[in-house]
Enzyme design. Sequence first.
Site, PDB file in Angstrom:
ATOM      1  N   LYS A  83     -43.391  -2.549 -35.055  1.00  0.00           N
ATOM      2  CA  LYS A  83     -44.288  -2.202 -33.938  1.00  0.00           C
ATOM      3  C   LYS A  83     -45.161  -0.974 -34.232  1.00  0.00           C
ATOM      4  O   LYS A  83     -46.271  -0.876 -33.729  1.00  0.00           O
ATOM      5  CB  LYS A  83     -43.475  -1.956 -32.660  1.00  0.00           C
ATOM      6  CG  LYS A  83     -42.934  -3.233 -32.028  1.00  0.00           C
ATOM      7  CD  LYS A  83     -42.252  -2.930 -30.697  1.00  0.00           C
ATOM      8  CE  LYS A  83     -41.735  -4.196 -30.044  1.00  0.00           C
ATOM      9  NZ  LYS A  83     -41.147  -3.934 -28.720  1.00  0.00           N
ATOM     10  N   ASN A 104     -47.082  -4.404 -29.686  1.00  0.00           N
ATOM     11  CA  ASN A 104     -46.183  -5.561 -29.601  1.00  0.00           C
ATOM     12  C   ASN A 104     -46.977  -6.861 -29.487  1.00  0.00           C
ATOM     13  O   ASN A 104     -46.400  -7.940 -29.432  1.00  0.00           O
ATOM     14  CB  ASN A 104     -45.219  -5.437 -28.416  1.00  0.00           C
ATOM     15  CG  ASN A 104     -45.893  -5.751 -27.104  1.00  0.00           C
ATOM     16  OD1 ASN A 104     -47.039  -5.375 -26.889  1.00  0.00           O
ATOM     17  ND2 ASN A 104     -45.202  -6.452 -26.238  1.00  0.00           N
ATOM     18  N   ASP A 120     -45.637  -4.288 -23.530  1.00  0.00           N
ATOM     19  CA  ASP A 120     -44.276  -4.008 -23.026  1.00  0.00           C
ATOM     20  C   ASP A 120     -44.355  -3.147 -21.765  1.00  0.00           C
ATOM     21  O   ASP A 120     -43.766  -3.469 -20.731  1.00  0.00           O
ATOM     22  CB  ASP A 120     -43.451  -3.244 -24.081  1.00  0.00           C
ATOM     23  CG  ASP A 120     -42.859  -4.167 -25.131  1.00  0.00           C
ATOM     24  OD1 ASP A 120     -42.689  -5.366 -24.859  1.00  0.00           O
ATOM     25  OD2 ASP A 120     -42.573  -3.682 -26.241  1.00  0.00           O
ATOM     26  N   ALA A 144     -35.549   7.303 -24.833  1.00  0.00           N
ATOM     27  CA  ALA A 144     -36.828   7.773 -25.371  1.00  0.00           C
ATOM     28  C   ALA A 144     -37.187   6.993 -26.633  1.00  0.00           C
ATOM     29  O   ALA A 144     -37.846   7.506 -27.537  1.00  0.00           O
ATOM     30  CB  ALA A 144     -36.764   9.272 -25.661  1.00  0.00           C
ATOM     31  N   GLY A 145     -36.726   5.733 -26.704  1.00  0.00           N
ATOM     32  CA  GLY A 145     -37.069   4.874 -27.829  1.00  0.00           C
ATOM     33  C   GLY A 145     -38.408   4.189 -27.584  1.00  0.00           C
ATOM     34  O   GLY A 145     -39.203   4.620 -26.725  1.00  0.00           O
ATOM     35  N   ASN A 167     -32.640  11.765 -22.530  1.00  0.00           N
ATOM     36  CA  ASN A 167     -32.289  11.030 -23.755  1.00  0.00           C
ATOM     37  C   ASN A 167     -31.237  11.790 -24.545  1.00  0.00           C
ATOM     38  O   ASN A 167     -31.183  13.016 -24.500  1.00  0.00           O
ATOM     39  CB  ASN A 167     -33.542  10.823 -24.630  1.00  0.00           C
ATOM     40  CG  ASN A 167     -33.298   9.798 -25.722  1.00  0.00           C
ATOM     41  OD1 ASN A 167     -32.790   8.709 -25.422  1.00  0.00           O
ATOM     42  ND2 ASN A 167     -33.623  10.108 -26.956  1.00  0.00           N
ATOM     43  N   ARG A 168     -30.418  11.029 -25.249  1.00  0.00           N
ATOM     44  CA  ARG A 168     -29.371  11.631 -26.084  1.00  0.00           C
ATOM     45  C   ARG A 168     -29.991  12.604 -27.092  1.00  0.00           C
ATOM     46  O   ARG A 168     -29.576  13.724 -27.235  1.00  0.00           O
ATOM     47  CB  ARG A 168     -28.626  10.488 -26.801  1.00  0.00           C
ATOM     48  CG  ARG A 168     -27.453  10.903 -27.620  1.00  0.00           C
ATOM     49  CD  ARG A 168     -26.741   9.681 -28.156  1.00  0.00           C
ATOM     50  NE  ARG A 168     -27.622   8.807 -28.938  1.00  0.00           N
ATOM     51  CZ  ARG A 168     -27.241   7.702 -29.543  1.00  0.00           C
ATOM     52  NH1 ARG A 168     -25.985   7.300 -29.447  1.00  0.00           N
ATOM     53  NH2 ARG A 168     -28.106   6.969 -30.240  1.00  0.00           N
TER      54      ARG A 168
HETATM   55  P1  NDP Z   1     -34.968   2.061 -29.798  1.00  0.00           P
HETATM   56  O1  NDP Z   1     -33.989   1.871 -30.898  1.00  0.00           O
HETATM   57  O2  NDP Z   1     -36.343   2.512 -30.111  1.00  0.00           O
HETATM   58  O3  NDP Z   1     -34.349   3.141 -28.740  1.00  0.00           O
HETATM   59  C1  NDP Z   1     -33.010   3.040 -28.312  1.00  0.00           C
HETATM   60  C2  NDP Z   1     -32.778   4.028 -27.172  1.00  0.00           C
HETATM   61  O4  NDP Z   1     -31.436   3.879 -26.706  1.00  0.00           O
HETATM   62  C3  NDP Z   1     -32.920   5.495 -27.574  1.00  0.00           C
HETATM   63  O5  NDP Z   1     -33.378   6.250 -26.485  1.00  0.00           O
HETATM   64  C4  NDP Z   1     -31.469   5.868 -27.922  1.00  0.00           C
HETATM   65  O6  NDP Z   1     -31.195   7.245 -27.843  1.00  0.00           O
HETATM   66  C5  NDP Z   1     -30.741   5.133 -26.829  1.00  0.00           C
HETATM   67  N1  NDP Z   1     -29.350   4.880 -27.143  1.00  0.00           N
HETATM   68  C6  NDP Z   1     -28.854   3.952 -27.997  1.00  0.00           C
HETATM   69  N2  NDP Z   1     -27.507   4.007 -28.015  1.00  0.00           N
HETATM   70  C7  NDP Z   1     -27.152   5.007 -27.150  1.00  0.00           C
HETATM   71  C8  NDP Z   1     -25.917   5.542 -26.720  1.00  0.00           C
HETATM   72  N3  NDP Z   1     -24.739   5.080 -27.190  1.00  0.00           N
HETATM   73  N4  NDP Z   1     -25.919   6.550 -25.810  1.00  0.00           N
HETATM   74  C9  NDP Z   1     -27.091   7.029 -25.319  1.00  0.00           C
HETATM   75  N5  NDP Z   1     -28.290   6.560 -25.688  1.00  0.00           N
HETATM   76  C10 NDP Z   1     -28.324   5.563 -26.591  1.00  0.00           C
HETATM   77  O7  NDP Z   1     -34.962   0.696 -28.996  1.00  0.00           O
HETATM   78  P2  NDP Z   1     -36.101   0.132 -28.007  1.00  0.00           P
HETATM   79  O8  NDP Z   1     -36.579   1.246 -27.161  1.00  0.00           O
HETATM   80  O9  NDP Z   1     -37.087  -0.657 -28.767  1.00  0.00           O
HETATM   81  O10 NDP Z   1     -35.256  -0.898 -27.141  1.00  0.00           O
HETATM   82  C11 NDP Z   1     -34.359  -0.438 -26.135  1.00  0.00           C
HETATM   83  C12 NDP Z   1     -33.886  -1.639 -25.338  1.00  0.00           C
HETATM   84  O11 NDP Z   1     -34.997  -2.208 -24.668  1.00  0.00           O
HETATM   85  C13 NDP Z   1     -33.265  -2.767 -26.177  1.00  0.00           C
HETATM   86  O12 NDP Z   1     -32.105  -3.224 -25.513  1.00  0.00           O
HETATM   87  C14 NDP Z   1     -34.332  -3.848 -26.159  1.00  0.00           C
HETATM   88  O13 NDP Z   1     -33.783  -5.142 -26.241  1.00  0.00           O
HETATM   89  C15 NDP Z   1     -34.956  -3.613 -24.798  1.00  0.00           C
HETATM   90  N6  NDP Z   1     -36.316  -4.113 -24.668  1.00  0.00           N
HETATM   91  C16 NDP Z   1     -36.583  -4.921 -23.618  1.00  0.00           C
HETATM   92  C17 NDP Z   1     -37.837  -5.407 -23.426  1.00  0.00           C
HETATM   93  C18 NDP Z   1     -38.084  -6.299 -22.273  1.00  0.00           C
HETATM   94  O14 NDP Z   1     -39.165  -6.917 -22.230  1.00  0.00           O
HETATM   95  N7  NDP Z   1     -37.195  -6.385 -21.308  1.00  0.00           N
HETATM   96  C19 NDP Z   1     -38.946  -5.086 -24.342  1.00  0.00           C
HETATM   97  C20 NDP Z   1     -38.582  -4.176 -25.395  1.00  0.00           C
HETATM   98  C21 NDP Z   1     -37.291  -3.715 -25.551  1.00  0.00           C
HETATM   99  P3  NDP Z   1     -31.472   8.204 -29.135  1.00  0.00           P
HETATM  100  O15 NDP Z   1     -32.961   8.391 -29.213  1.00  0.00           O
HETATM  101  O16 NDP Z   1     -30.748   9.463 -28.798  1.00  0.00           O
HETATM  102  O17 NDP Z   1     -30.925   7.470 -30.322  1.00  0.00           O
END
Ligand code: NDP
Length: 296
Positions: A83, A104, A120, A144-145, A167-168
């Site tokens: 992306k 996306n 998105d 914050a992903g 965010n973590r």
């Molecule tokens: P990223 O990998 O970019 O970000 C993941 C996020 O989750 C970060 O903020 C991360 O924190 C946090 N995280 C992961 N594990 C933990 C944990 N154990 N405790 C606390 N925080 C945690 O992923 P995306 O942002 O791309 O995707 C996130 C979700 O969104 C996915 O489940 C994906 O399937 C969903 N999604 C849904 C869409 C929809 O249309 N409904 C579209 C796009 C995504 P840290 O930064 O600290 O690691």
Amino acid sequence: MDKKYETICRKAVMHGPLEALFCCIGDPVVGNPTQLMMEATFQSMMYPARYLTCTVSKDKLSSAVEGIKALGFTGANVTAPHKVAVREYLDGLTESARLSGAVNCIIRDEAGRYIGDNTDGKGFHTSIDNIKPVTGMRVLVLGAGGAARAIITELALHGAVHITIANRSGARAQSIIDDIGPHVKTTLERIDFDGSLPIGAEYDLVVQATSVGLFDPEGGFDLTWEPKASGTRIAADVVFNPIDTKFLKDAAKAGATIVDGLGMLVYQGAIAVEQWTKGDADCDMMRKALEEAFTI
Ligand code: NDP
């Protein structure tokens, strides 16, 4: 396939114009249901098209985009891990893609240029706007992903007055504030998040935008929902499988209006379809196709 649609597609091959071509590129893409919801709406719209799901490794991204251009694809979806990297191979970016830093969806414009968009966040915005306009809302975003970044961009562009990011990793939240903050009127702040948090009554919208809960019905955080004296509170999850997440179940118990992750998934796809085809996507068929896909 519907007989009438099959005939339309066959006639396109024999007499033109040829079926429009689309694909979803990522790695891995097995298990990504986008193709199924796109095929459902194309058939419902009687729009002759082919949609493929393609595994594209990082070292082949540049040639894959060249291929999309050379073959005259009408559009494409882009998923992890491409992306961000895909931006440099495109001919332009929309404001949403530029601000969120991720693409996306690729759209061929009338001049034949391939433009990167981020639907998105737009899809998420539509899923909330169907309930209540986000203008003036105070929002709490967990995560914050990439998904959080796209959502924050779009909520800010649509007039959310304040967004708190929990965010973590604080550095990741700060980079969103640094990148987006200067371009919007919304005030952005970050707070520490170790998995446990009181949800203040001041928030109109609480967004679970982490990957926690994905494929894990019991997965979630330790959130305390402080009672909201007046007005409604909306709780939205980006996780779409399972549809009924722990976050949403807890929020419903606390009296919030619930928005599941399928809404965002359907609407981000529908916005892409409408840009590609200039027609109206069939959101009901798209949602049905996704619900069926998750039972396969
Ligand atoms: P990223 O990998 O970019 O970000 C993941 C996020 O989750 C970060 O903020 C991360 O924190 C946090 N995280 C992961 N594990 C933990 C944990 N154990 N405790 C606390 N925080 C945690 O992923 P995306 O942002 O791309 O995707 C996130 C979700 O969104 C996915 O489940 C994906 O399937 C969903 N999604 C849904 C869409 C929809 O249309 N409904 C579209 C796009 C995504 P840290 O930064 O600290 O690691």
